[in-house]
Design a protein around this motif. Structure first.
Motif, PDB file in Angstrom:
ATOM      1  N   TRP A 175       0.841  -1.193   0.000  1.00 33.39           N
ATOM      2  CA  TRP A 175       0.000   0.000   0.000  1.00 33.39           C
ATOM      3  C   TRP A 175       0.878   1.246   0.000  1.00 33.39           C
ATOM      4  CZ3 TRP A 175      -1.125  -4.327   2.755  1.00 33.39           C
ATOM      5  CH2 TRP A 175      -2.429  -4.861   2.667  1.00 33.39           C
ATOM      6  N   ARG A 176       0.532   2.200  -0.847  1.00 30.33           N
ATOM      7  CA  ARG A 176       1.123   3.520  -0.713  1.00 30.33           C
ATOM      8  C   ARG A 176       0.528   4.197   0.510  1.00 30.33           C
ATOM      9  NH1 ARG A 176       4.149   5.139  -4.900  1.00 30.33           N
ATOM     10  NH2 ARG A 176       3.948   3.983  -6.854  1.00 30.33           N
ATOM     11  N   PRO A 177       1.229   5.154   1.113  1.00 25.74           N
ATOM     12  CA  PRO A 177       0.683   5.833   2.298  1.00 25.74           C
ATOM     13  C   PRO A 177      -0.707   6.411   2.080  1.00 25.74           C
ATOM     14  CG  PRO A 177       3.005   6.335   2.093  1.00 25.74           C
ATOM     15  CD  PRO A 177       2.628   5.560   0.854  1.00 25.74           C
ATOM     16  N   ARG A 178      -0.974   6.949   0.882  1.00 19.45           N
ATOM     17  CA  ARG A 178      -2.285   7.553   0.650  1.00 19.45           C
ATOM     18  C   ARG A 178      -3.396   6.513   0.519  1.00 19.45           C
ATOM     19  NH1 ARG A 178       0.207   8.647  -4.438  1.00 19.45           N
ATOM     20  NH2 ARG A 178      -0.632   7.362  -6.130  1.00 19.45           N
ATOM     21  N   ALA A 179      -3.033   5.224   0.347  1.00 24.82           N
ATOM     22  CA  ALA A 179      -4.039   4.169   0.235  1.00 24.82           C
ATOM     23  C   ALA A 179      -4.490   3.652   1.599  1.00 24.82           C
ATOM     24  CB  ALA A 179      -3.496   3.013  -0.598  1.00 24.82           C
ATOM     25  N   VAL A 180      -3.816   4.081   2.662  1.00 25.03           N
ATOM     26  CA  VAL A 180      -4.202   3.676   4.017  1.00 25.03           C
ATOM     27  C   VAL A 180      -5.398   4.516   4.454  1.00 25.03           C
ATOM     28  CG1 VAL A 180      -3.463   3.519   6.423  1.00 25.03           C
ATOM     29  CG2 VAL A 180      -1.830   3.039   4.574  1.00 25.03           C
ATOM     30  N   THR A 181      -6.460   3.856   4.924  1.00 21.77           N
ATOM     31  CA  THR A 181      -7.624   4.563   5.450  1.00 21.77           C
ATOM     32  C   THR A 181      -7.347   4.974   6.890  1.00 21.77           C
ATOM     33  OG1 THR A 181      -9.142   3.301   4.041  1.00 21.77           O
ATOM     34  CG2 THR A 181     -10.095   4.406   5.963  1.00 21.77           C
ATOM     35  N   LEU A 182      -7.348   6.260   7.158  1.00 25.47           N
ATOM     36  CA  LEU A 182      -7.010   6.765   8.491  1.00 25.47           C
ATOM     37  C   LEU A 182      -8.254   7.347   9.144  1.00 25.47           C
ATOM     38  CD1 LEU A 182      -4.337   6.903  10.059  1.00 25.47           C
ATOM     39  CD2 LEU A 182      -4.086   9.265   9.306  1.00 25.47           C
ATOM     40  N   GLY A 183      -8.479   6.979  10.404  1.00 27.35           N
ATOM     41  CA  GLY A 183      -9.616   7.500  11.165  1.00 27.35           C
ATOM     42  C   GLY A 183     -10.715   6.489  11.378  1.00 27.35           C
ATOM     43  N   SER A 184     -10.650   5.357  10.648  1.00 28.34           N
ATOM     44  CA  SER A 184     -11.628   4.289  10.851  1.00 28.34           C
ATOM     45  C   SER A 184     -10.997   2.982  10.414  1.00 28.34           C
ATOM     46  CB  SER A 184     -12.906   4.552  10.047  1.00 28.34           C
ATOM     47  OG  SER A 184     -12.628   4.554   8.662  1.00 28.34           O
ATOM     48  N   GLY A 185     -11.521   1.873  10.931  1.00 27.80           N
ATOM     49  CA  GLY A 185     -10.998   0.574  10.542  1.00 27.80           C
ATOM     50  C   GLY A 185     -10.767  -0.334  11.732  1.00 27.80           C
ATOM     51  N   PRO A 186     -10.364  -1.564  11.468  1.00 24.00           N
ATOM     52  CA  PRO A 186     -10.208  -2.566  12.532  1.00 24.00           C
ATOM     53  C   PRO A 186      -8.894  -2.475  13.295  1.00 24.00           C
ATOM     54  CG  PRO A 186      -9.726  -3.551  10.407  1.00 24.00           C
ATOM     55  CD  PRO A 186     -10.148  -2.144  10.131  1.00 24.00           C
ATOM     56  N   PHE A 187      -7.948  -1.674  12.808  1.00 22.25           N
ATOM     57  CA  PHE A 187      -6.635  -1.595  13.442  1.00 22.25           C
ATOM     58  C   PHE A 187      -6.457  -0.241  14.116  1.00 22.25           C
ATOM     59  CE2 PHE A 187      -6.102  -4.039   9.411  1.00 22.25           C
ATOM     60  CZ  PHE A 187      -6.046  -5.306   9.989  1.00 22.25           C
ATOM     61  N   GLN A 188      -5.495  -0.190  15.022  1.00 28.13           N
ATOM     62  CA  GLN A 188      -5.177   1.094  15.616  1.00 28.13           C
ATOM     63  C   GLN A 188      -3.672   1.254  15.769  1.00 28.13           C
ATOM     64  OE1 GLN A 188      -7.222   1.093  19.441  1.00 28.13           O
ATOM     65  NE2 GLN A 188      -5.362   0.453  20.504  1.00 28.13           N
ATOM     66  N   GLY A 189      -3.252   2.498  15.787  1.00 29.29           N
ATOM     67  CA  GLY A 189      -1.837   2.788  15.924  1.00 29.29           C
ATOM     68  C   GLY A 189      -1.618   4.102  16.647  1.00 29.29           C
ATOM     69  N   THR A 190      -0.399   4.270  17.124  1.00 31.56           N
ATOM     70  CA  THR A 190      -0.025   5.485  17.841  1.00 31.56           C
ATOM     71  C   THR A 190       0.841   6.357  16.945  1.00 31.56           C
ATOM     72  OG1 THR A 190      -0.042   4.268  19.923  1.00 31.56           O
ATOM     73  CG2 THR A 190       1.118   6.389  19.899  1.00 31.56           C
ATOM     74  N   VAL A 191       0.525   7.648  16.887  1.00 34.04           N
ATOM     75  CA  VAL A 191       1.272   8.565  16.036  1.00 34.04           C
ATOM     76  C   VAL A 191       2.676   8.764  16.617  1.00 34.04           C
ATOM     77  CG1 VAL A 191       1.395  10.898  15.084  1.00 34.04           C
ATOM     78  CG2 VAL A 191      -0.833   9.747  15.296  1.00 34.04           C
ATOM     79  N   ARG A 192       3.688   8.346  15.857  1.00 37.14           N
ATOM     80  CA  ARG A 192       5.082   8.497  16.293  1.00 37.14           C
ATOM     81  C   ARG A 192       5.835   9.540  15.476  1.00 37.14           C
ATOM     82  NH1 ARG A 192       4.443   6.964  21.151  1.00 37.14           N
ATOM     83  NH2 ARG A 192       4.205   4.710  21.493  1.00 37.14           N
ATOM     84  N   GLY A 193       5.236   9.966  14.370  1.00 36.59           N
ATOM     85  CA  GLY A 193       5.867  10.980  13.542  1.00 36.59           C
ATOM     86  C   GLY A 193       4.843  11.625  12.638  1.00 36.59           C
ATOM     87  N   THR A 194       5.015  12.894  12.357  1.00 35.11           N
ATOM     88  CA  THR A 194       4.117  13.596  11.464  1.00 35.11           C
ATOM     89  C   THR A 194       4.893  14.651  10.702  1.00 35.11           C
ATOM     90  OG1 THR A 194       2.091  14.931  11.304  1.00 35.11           O
ATOM     91  CG2 THR A 194       3.447  15.221  13.287  1.00 35.11           C
ATOM     92  N   SER A 195       4.514  14.880   9.450  1.00 37.18           N
ATOM     93  CA  SER A 195       5.177  15.914   8.659  1.00 37.18           C
ATOM     94  C   SER A 195       4.177  16.538   7.702  1.00 37.18           C
ATOM     95  CB  SER A 195       6.366  15.332   7.887  1.00 37.18           C
ATOM     96  OG  SER A 195       5.951  14.318   7.001  1.00 37.18           O
ATOM     97  N   PHE A 196       4.284  17.853   7.560  1.00 37.57           N
ATOM     98  CA  PHE A 196       3.429  18.610   6.663  1.00 37.57           C
ATOM     99  C   PHE A 196       4.096  18.672   5.300  1.00 37.57           C
ATOM    100  CE2 PHE A 196       2.299  22.852   4.888  1.00 37.57           C
ATOM    101  CZ  PHE A 196       0.958  22.613   4.667  1.00 37.57           C
ATOM    102  N   ALA A 197       3.345  18.311   4.238  1.00 36.32           N
ATOM    103  CA  ALA A 197       3.912  18.273   2.891  1.00 36.32           C
ATOM    104  C   ALA A 197       3.069  19.074   1.913  1.00 36.32           C
ATOM    105  CB  ALA A 197       4.037  16.834   2.426  1.00 36.32           C
ATOM    106  N   GLY A 198       2.648  20.269   2.335  1.00 34.09           N
ATOM    107  CA  GLY A 198       1.868  21.130   1.459  1.00 34.09           C
ATOM    108  C   GLY A 198       0.404  20.750   1.451  1.00 34.09           C
ATOM    109  N   ASN A 199      -0.022  20.031   0.427  1.00 35.80           N
ATOM    110  CA  ASN A 199      -1.428  19.636   0.326  1.00 35.80           C
ATOM    111  C   ASN A 199      -1.752  18.410   1.167  1.00 35.80           C
ATOM    112  OD1 ASN A 199      -2.063  21.685  -1.525  1.00 35.80           O
ATOM    113  ND2 ASN A 199      -1.363  20.433  -3.255  1.00 35.80           N
TER     114      ASN A 199
END
Length: 342
Positions: A272-296
């Motif tokens: 999966w490319r990062p944009r193909a991951v559904t974030l905010g809903s789903g059967p799995f959960q994860g903890t945010v360990r890093g974030t970066s702003f990339a314009g859009n």
């Protein structure tokens, strides 16, 4: 592509001493194609280019060009041009004299020489700089002089070694357009070596991905980008979430994981490319360990039971704080199925 066998490599094996760099390589390139040899350092792409140019004698195998066997033909007699990564211009000669150098060696003089050099310089947009020396030119202009110098020799195949690696980002974009324009206008068969997948995707008609002295995948830029056939190719072109399949489940360091949808039965893995991951809903959960702003977009690195997961969402959705817990899903329909893993 009018002739699929204009340049052919048949069972080509190349070595440096006892070290085999390329083994049993088979490849056909058509007349007028713009082809990229893509791969990491040590994959064999530059070695293959050197063999086509006549700078490295094969251990075994055959190289044919336009119907003729050139395997043992010397470099200066096989009608193959080469543009080096360093450009290799003569600093004491003008642009005109640099471009004319090879033609003079072939005995061309007078009006014929002026006409050929003038046409070459016009083709790369440098006719007004013919009197300058390389030190008075920008990196992009020097690259175009090196290109013109090879083109005026009217090679059957033009090879370029990491042609844009010495340029800054803006000039790389300009030279991509320039290379495409020159290649399409002249119709020369062009092969360039690069480790930069963005460059290969942007320029080539066809991409040959190499690994460990062999071909991992051949395809159009769209094929390579959207339909990688192995875990290596998927990772190399930006599928940052790559998993093997075992019994229809994802193979992870914490054991097999069942996805929310059935997985294909004939695949070795999913990516999966990062944009193909559904974030905010789903059967799995994860903890945010890093974030970066990339314009859009905004990119997240999640620490999950599956291992690290990279996700990308629209930046307008707002940011999630470091340490926050998010639900996510890996939709099977958004994954690239892999035929080979490992």
């Amino acid at each position: 592509m009018s002739d699929p066998a204009y340049l052919t490599l048949e069972r080509l094996t190349l070595a440096y001493g006892d070290t085999v760099a390329v083994k049993g390589l088979d490849l056909s390139i058509g007349r007028g194609e713009l082809v990229a040899l893509l791969g990491p350092s040590g994959c064999g792409k530059t070695t293959t280019m050197r063999a086509i140019a006549g700078l490295l004698a094969p251990t075994s195998g055959k190289i044919s060009l336009d119907g003729a066997d050139i395997t043992r033909v010397s470099a200066n007699k096989r009608s193959v041009g080469l543009v080096f990564q360093s450009y290799a211009l003569f600093p004491h000669l003008t642009v005109y004299e640099n471009v004319a150098f090879g033609l003079r060696l072939k005995g061309m003089r007078g009006g014929d020489l002026d006409a050929r050099v003038g046409a070459g310089l016009r083709s790369v947009g440098l006719a007004n700089l013919s009197g300058r020396k390389p030190g008075e030119l920008s990196g992009g202009q020097q690259q175009r002089v090196a290109l013109a110098r090879s083109m005026v020799m009217e090679p059957k195949v033009l090879l370029l070694d990491e042609p844009l690696s010495n340029l800054d980002a803006r000039l790389r974009l300009e030279m991509r357009t320039e290379l495409q324009r020159v290649q399409k206008e002249t119709g020369v068969t062009m092969i360039f070596v690069t480790h930069d997948q963005v460059e290969a995707l942007a320029l080539a008609d066809r991409i040959i991905v190499m690994l460990n002295g062999g071909i991992e995948q051949i395809g159009t830029p769209e094929d390579i980008y959207n339909r990688p056939i192995s875990a290596f190719v998927a990772d190399f072109v930006g599928f940052e979430n790559v998993f093997a399949l075992e019994g229809g489940k994802l193979k992870t360091t914490n054991g097999p994981v069942t996805l929310s949808e059935p997985t294909p039965s004939d695949t070795a893995g999913l990516a999966w490319r990062p944009r193909a991951v559904t974030l905010g809903s789903g059967p799995f959960q994860g903890t945010v360990r890093g974030t970066s702003f990339a314009g859009n977009t905004r990119e997240y690195l999640l620490d999950t039971a599956l291992g690290p997961i990279k996700a990308e969402v629209d930046a307008a959705l707002g940011a999630h704080a470091m340490g926050s817990t998010l639900l996510f899903d890996l939709p099977v329909a958004s994954a690239a199925p892999l035929k080979r893993f490992g």
